[in-house]
Design an enzyme around this catalytic site. Structure first.
Site, mmCIF file in Angstrom:
data_model
loop_
_atom_site.group_PDB
_atom_site.id
_atom_site.type_symbol
_atom_site.label_atom_id
_atom_site.label_comp_id
_atom_site.label_asym_id
_atom_site.label_seq_id
_atom_site.Cartn_x
_atom_site.Cartn_y
_atom_site.Cartn_z
ATOM 1 N N LYS A 192 0.783 -1.209 -0.045
ATOM 2 C CA LYS A 192 -0.111 0.138 0.011
ATOM 3 C C LYS A 192 0.874 1.332 -0.010
ATOM 4 C CE LYS A 192 -2.175 2.653 3.151
ATOM 5 N NZ LYS A 192 -2.018 4.101 2.300
ATOM 6 N N GLU A 268 9.383 1.116 10.917
ATOM 7 C CA GLU A 268 10.696 2.267 10.674
ATOM 8 C C GLU A 268 9.845 3.622 10.928
ATOM 9 O OE1 GLU A 268 13.584 1.921 10.026
ATOM 10 O OE2 GLU A 268 14.028 0.179 8.950
ATOM 11 N N GLU A 401 9.176 15.668 15.712
ATOM 12 C CA GLU A 401 9.451 15.592 14.402
ATOM 13 C C GLU A 401 8.562 16.745 13.744
ATOM 14 O OE1 GLU A 401 8.492 12.095 12.379
ATOM 15 O OE2 GLU A 401 10.471 12.398 11.695
HETATM 16 P P1 NAP Z 1 1.994 8.110 8.276
HETATM 17 O O1 NAP Z 1 0.956 9.104 8.361
HETATM 18 O O2 NAP Z 1 2.468 7.497 9.556
HETATM 19 O O3 NAP Z 1 1.617 7.291 7.073
HETATM 20 C C1 NAP Z 1 2.352 6.098 6.477
HETATM 21 C C2 NAP Z 1 1.571 5.155 5.916
HETATM 22 O O4 NAP Z 1 0.589 4.546 6.830
HETATM 23 C C3 NAP Z 1 0.561 5.679 4.858
HETATM 24 O O5 NAP Z 1 0.559 4.636 3.684
HETATM 25 C C4 NAP Z 1 -0.850 5.880 5.533
HETATM 26 O O6 NAP Z 1 -1.503 5.991 4.603
HETATM 27 C C5 NAP Z 1 -0.580 4.796 6.376
HETATM 28 N N1 NAP Z 1 -1.703 4.606 7.507
HETATM 29 C C6 NAP Z 1 -2.071 5.831 8.246
HETATM 30 N N2 NAP Z 1 -2.879 5.508 9.081
HETATM 31 C C7 NAP Z 1 -2.891 4.236 9.160
HETATM 32 C C8 NAP Z 1 -3.587 3.126 9.921
HETATM 33 N N3 NAP Z 1 -4.358 3.409 10.865
HETATM 34 N N4 NAP Z 1 -3.330 1.808 9.794
HETATM 35 C C9 NAP Z 1 -2.730 1.458 8.584
HETATM 36 N N5 NAP Z 1 -2.044 2.442 7.893
HETATM 37 C C10 NAP Z 1 -2.085 3.787 8.224
HETATM 38 O O7 NAP Z 1 3.208 8.679 7.987
HETATM 39 P P2 NAP Z 1 3.643 9.843 6.704
HETATM 40 O O8 NAP Z 1 2.964 11.201 6.996
HETATM 41 O O9 NAP Z 1 2.962 9.075 5.432
HETATM 42 O O10 NAP Z 1 5.056 9.749 6.677
HETATM 43 C C11 NAP Z 1 5.895 10.680 7.448
HETATM 44 C C12 NAP Z 1 6.409 9.814 8.844
HETATM 45 O O11 NAP Z 1 7.117 8.735 8.232
HETATM 46 C C13 NAP Z 1 7.197 10.748 9.396
HETATM 47 O O12 NAP Z 1 7.055 10.546 10.894
HETATM 48 C C14 NAP Z 1 8.640 10.063 9.153
HETATM 49 O O13 NAP Z 1 9.787 10.164 10.181
HETATM 50 C C15 NAP Z 1 8.162 8.660 8.971
HETATM 51 N N6 NAP Z 1 9.185 7.989 8.070
HETATM 52 C C16 NAP Z 1 10.150 6.917 8.690
HETATM 53 C C17 NAP Z 1 11.041 6.493 7.851
HETATM 54 C C18 NAP Z 1 12.101 5.377 8.438
HETATM 55 O O14 NAP Z 1 12.602 4.687 7.784
HETATM 56 N N7 NAP Z 1 12.099 5.406 9.749
HETATM 57 C C19 NAP Z 1 11.146 6.706 6.653
HETATM 58 C C20 NAP Z 1 10.286 7.669 6.001
HETATM 59 C C21 NAP Z 1 9.107 8.167 6.804
HETATM 60 P P3 NAP Z 1 -2.216 7.242 4.037
HETATM 61 O O15 NAP Z 1 -1.093 8.491 4.313
HETATM 62 O O16 NAP Z 1 -2.456 6.854 2.480
HETATM 63 O O17 NAP Z 1 -3.421 7.647 4.832
#
Ligand code: NAP
Ligand code: MG
Length: 497
Positions: A192, A268, A401
């Site tokens: 996804k 991650e 963050e």
């Molecule tokens: P996010 O809101 O946590 O979303 C990540 C993924 O999870 C998206 O595909 C999102 O879908 C999905 N998601 C959201 N709510 C969910 C739920 N309740 N159940 C299952 N899946 C769900 O993060 P983001 O805003 O996309 O990315 C930013 C974050 O990612 C930052 O905090 C960053 O630090 C972290 N990040 C970490 C790494 C690492 O390697 N440690 C790398 C990149 C990013 P939708 O967005 O489509 O709703």
């Protein structure tokens, strides 16, 4: 028709792909959501609609899981040898290389990042698949000497069906970090992509089919966290979820796994990485890199060096240099390959602007940036590099963050102090230290509670090197040999002799 800057010519395949109606990949078929629902994906450089994307709900995810299970039981595990898996993954890398430009353009349009930076991402993704293609034939067990007349050997077996949920900041690369080891280990996948950036994952699906992967081995479902992501994390027939994203959602994923079938989980998550510059550092090297470690990918990077600590003796000099370099960074539509593109979405831009406001309210000194870009850029979600100077590590902008182009800079005096301050965070993804004193550098690396430490460098990655967070930055290590453990389970076989 999408609008693009003058003098830019998109690849024919990019145009064709954008003009076709977008479907999901389930069981080898390109399908709409059963409900017919769709959601828009936008170009953050100008807010324009790029495509309508199927919005998968539980029904669609169920269909994807059934297809994956069938492929796992009937073809992928019993009939495809590790060598064949390796060659399929390798074939995929060749097709990705052929369509490098298409991936770059789709990533830039969908995510906003500069085209020349998107190139690193696509090449990185290709390298990742290449590296794990090599692993497919090298996943071995052991024979274990036991204290009785028995033969014991172990096998590393695929988990089965794995759910792979990725974020929007490095859309294609994050797909590769998960798909490559999952496939090399013999799993079938439900991928996804993030709702903001589904295009490169969908294009990758076309190449996965062209490479000849059996139907159902890779399924791609699109949609937001609710309902699509939740349908994956709560599914009773998914054996593991691998997630990259925010710590908040990471908690929800663990809870959903616990409340469903106790599927395995690797995470991650976010970071708030300290980047520490001692007064004996090579300041030329520091000044060459520190604006990138602070603002790369418009700050939408989990390892971003968002807490910059500079020894008091060189504080003014480094802060001034950082400011000058930050002000030189160009912002524009990513297709023109500026230094920085827009934030991925209006929502993310507003989140970052709220953090900037909080920094000002809490008394940090704004050195540069601090407001949405205006003029030609006002249609897109652009925020210029923003620097705060402060003396209080408890500020919200220092603890949380931000995931935007905002760096907090603070002076320090000595080693013990800075080790304590560097570790004063709930995150532990990465850290960096700059000094010519190698013993000090290694002492710092030793004391740092983070999964990756860079010495006199920042943001170095290689598919062979494990990556993942300490503390609230995650569970499990991706990349390298470590990822093999994430996508296999170990079986012990006892033989009475
Ligand atoms: P996010 O809101 O946590 O979303 C990540 C993924 O999870 C998206 O595909 C999102 O879908 C999905 N998601 C959201 N709510 C969910 C739920 N309740 N159940 C299952 N899946 C769900 O993060 P983001 O805003 O996309 O990315 C930013 C974050 O990612 C930052 O905090 C960053 O630090 C972290 N990040 C970490 C790494 C690492 O390697 N440690 C790398 C990149 C990013 P939708 O967005 O489509 O709703
Ligand atoms: Mg988009």
């Amino acid at each position: 028709m999408i609008s693009i800057p003058n003098d830019i010519q998109l690849h024919d395949k990019t145009i064709q792909f954008l003009e076709s109606s977008q479907k999901m990949l389930i069981g080898g078929e390109w399908v709409s959501a059963k409900s017919g629902a769709t959601f828009p994906t936008l170009n953050p450089a100008n807010g324009e609609l790029l495509a309508e994307i199927p919005l998968a709900d539980t029904t669609d995810v169920n269909a994807a899981v059934s297809a994956a299970r069938k492929a796992f039981d009937s073809i992928w595990l019993p009939k495809i040898t590790p060598a064949k898996r390796a060659s399929l993954i390798w074939k995929l890398t060749e097709l990705m290389k052929r369509d490098l430009q298409v991936f770059m353009e789709l990533e830039t349009l969908d995510n906003g990042k500069p085209l020349n930076k998107a190139k690193y991402d696509v090449l990185g993704a290709i390298n990742h698949f290449r590296y794990y293609s090599g692993w497919a034939t090298k996943i071995e067990g052991a024979t274990i000497p036991v204290s009785s007349n028995k033969l014991v050997y172990t096998k590393k077996e695929a988990l089965g069906v794995v759910g792979l949920i990725v974020p929007w900041n490095f859309p294609l690369m994050m797909c590769a970090w998960k798909l490559a080891p999952a496939l090399a280990c013999g799993n079938c996948c439900i991928l996804k992509p993030a709702e903001q950036t589904p295009l490169t994952a969908l294009y990758l699906g076309k190449l996965i089919q062209e490479a000849g992967f059996p139907d159902g081995v890779v399924n791609i479902v699109t949609g937001p966290g609710t309902p699509t992501g939740e349908a994956i994390t709560s599914h009773m027939d998914i054996d593991k979820v691998s997630f990259t994203g925010s710590t908040i959602v990471g908690r929800k994923i663990m809870a959903a796994a616990a409340q469903s079938n106790l599927k395995k989980v690797s995470l991650e998550l976010g970071g708030k990485s300290p980047n520490v510059i001692f007064d004996d550092a090579d300041l030329k090297a520091v000044m060459k890199g520190v604006h990138w470690s602070s603002f790369y990918n418009t700050g939408q990077e989990c390892t971003l060096g968002s807490r910059l600590y500079v020894h008091r003796k060189v504080y003014d000099q480094v802060l001034e240099g950082l400011k000058v370099n930050a002000q030189k960074l160009t912002l524009a539509n990513g297709l023109t390959s500026p230094d920085l593109g827009p934030m991925v979405s209006e929502k993310q831009m507003n989140t970052v602007l709220d953090y900037i406001a909080s920094g000002q309210e809490e008394g940090a000194e704004l050195i540069t940036g601090g407001a949405r870009a205006t003029g030609e850029l006002s249609n897109g979600y652009f925020i210029p590099p923003t620097i705060f100077s402060h003396n209080d590590d408890q500020l919200k902008i220092v603890q949380e963050e931000i995931f935007g182009p905002v760096v907090s800079v603070s002076p320090f005096e000595d080693f013990e102090e800075i080790v304590h301050r560097a570790n004063d965070t709930r995150y532990g993804l990465a850290a960096a230290v700059w000094t010519k004193d190698i013993s000090k550098a290694h002492r710092f690396a030793n004391a740092c509670k983070a999964g990756t430490v860079w010495i006199n460098a920042y943001d170095l990655f290689d598919p062979a090197v494990p990556f993942g967070g300490y503390k609230e930055s995650g569970i499990g290590k991706e990349m390298g040999k470590s990822a093999i453990d994430l996508y296999t389970q170990e079986k012990a076989v006892w033989v009475a002799l």
